[in-house]
Write a protein that holds these residues in place. Structure first.
Motif, PDB file in Angstrom:
ATOM      1  N   LYS A  18      55.237  -4.604  -2.078  1.00  0.00           N
ATOM      2  CA  LYS A  18      56.033  -3.476  -1.572  1.00  0.00           C
ATOM      3  C   LYS A  18      57.034  -3.015  -2.633  1.00  0.00           C
ATOM      4  N   ILE A  21      55.218  -1.116  -5.471  1.00  0.00           N
ATOM      5  CA  ILE A  21      54.842   0.252  -5.090  1.00  0.00           C
ATOM      6  C   ILE A  21      56.086   1.134  -4.985  1.00  0.00           C
ATOM      7  N   TRP A  31      48.583   6.464  -8.838  1.00  0.00           N
ATOM      8  CA  TRP A  31      47.146   6.753  -8.840  1.00  0.00           C
ATOM      9  C   TRP A  31      46.585   6.978 -10.237  1.00  0.00           C
ATOM     10  N   GLY A  42      47.414   2.171  -6.705  1.00  0.00           N
ATOM     11  CA  GLY A  42      47.192   2.592  -5.328  1.00  0.00           C
ATOM     12  C   GLY A  42      45.912   2.019  -4.759  1.00  0.00           C
ATOM     13  N   ASN A  43      44.848   2.061  -5.540  1.00  0.00           N
ATOM     14  CA  ASN A  43      43.576   1.521  -5.061  1.00  0.00           C
ATOM     15  C   ASN A  43      43.611   0.000  -4.948  1.00  0.00           C
ATOM     16  N   CYS A  45      46.276  -1.687  -4.227  1.00  0.00           N
ATOM     17  CA  CYS A  45      47.095  -1.899  -3.035  1.00  0.00           C
ATOM     18  C   CYS A  45      46.240  -1.731  -1.775  1.00  0.00           C
ATOM     19  N   LEU A  46      45.455  -0.671  -1.710  1.00  0.00           N
ATOM     20  CA  LEU A  46      44.578  -0.460  -0.557  1.00  0.00           C
ATOM     21  C   LEU A  46      43.569  -1.597  -0.422  1.00  0.00           C
ATOM     22  N   GLU A  72      38.655   1.868  -0.141  1.00  0.00           N
ATOM     23  CA  GLU A  72      39.788   1.225  -0.805  1.00  0.00           C
ATOM     24  C   GLU A  72      39.839   1.611  -2.283  1.00  0.00           C
ATOM     25  N   GLN A  80      53.254   7.450  -1.246  1.00  0.00           N
ATOM     26  CA  GLN A  80      53.910   6.170  -1.488  1.00  0.00           C
ATOM     27  C   GLN A  80      54.458   5.592  -0.180  1.00  0.00           C
ATOM     28  N   GLU A  82      53.374   5.979   2.802  1.00  0.00           N
ATOM     29  CA  GLU A  82      52.297   5.474   3.650  1.00  0.00           C
ATOM     30  C   GLU A  82      51.785   4.121   3.142  1.00  0.00           C
ATOM     31  N   LEU A  83      51.688   3.972   1.829  1.00  0.00           N
ATOM     32  CA  LEU A  83      51.293   2.676   1.274  1.00  0.00           C
ATOM     33  C   LEU A  83      52.299   1.596   1.672  1.00  0.00           C
ATOM     34  N   LYS A  86      51.814   0.648   5.231  1.00  0.00           N
ATOM     35  CA  LYS A  86      50.618  -0.184   5.372  1.00  0.00           C
ATOM     36  C   LYS A  86      50.892  -1.631   4.920  1.00  0.00           C
TER      37      LYS A  86
END
Length: 147
Positions: A18, A21, A31, A42-43, A45-46, A72, A80, A82-83, A86
């Motif tokens: 967290k 990010i 990204w 980002g990817n 993290c997903l 993903e 950011q 939203e990540l 999540k």
């Protein structure tokens, strides 16, 4: 004992994810793909969110989460905020699932075959923790590389 250790490690590293990010000053940099690097932060993290929600949340915590692993790595430009949301949700999922376990559960066979052979739940949870730490290091490097 191991359950508490795993909870400490997952919480430590998810909170660090967290922070990583949040530390991107420009959302677009999350990204960015630098030369010689396959995945954006980002990817990654997903991917970590999907991984933990699948193997801990859905399997051990019975959350009903359904993973779409290709997304993903193909989704881009998720905000950011939203990540971060999540990640926070994943922290809750992991803690809730681990809180349901007792030490004897760690010696049981993990319900899915993931690496082409059976393994104990304890072994797989340790693997998931090291997988998180591995990609967390990549995200940290990516963040410093793209600044």
């Amino acid at each position: 004992m191991l359950i508490e250790t795993l909870k400490l490690l997952f919480n430590r590293d998810l909170n660090k994810l967290k922070i990583e990010i949040e530390s991107y000053q420009n959302e677009n940099q999350i990204w960015a793909i630098a030369p010689g690097i396959s995945n954006s932060a980002g990817n990654l993290c997903l991917h970590l969110i999907g991984n933990l929600n699948t193997y801990i949340g859905a399997e051990l915590g019975k959350t009903g989460y359904v993973r779409d692993r290709p997304l993903e790595f193909s989704l881009k430009d998720i905000p950011q905020s939203e990540l971060i949301r999540k990640i926070e949700d994943t922290i809750l999922v992991v803690n809730n699932a681990l809180d349901r376990l007792i030490e004897a559960d760690l010696e049981q066979t993990y319900p899915q075959i993931v690496f082409e052979k059976q393994m104990t739940t304890g072994f797989f949870l340790v693997h998931l923790s090291t997988h998180l730490a591995y990609h967390l290091g990549q995200i940290n490097y990516h963040r410093r590389l793209v600044f």
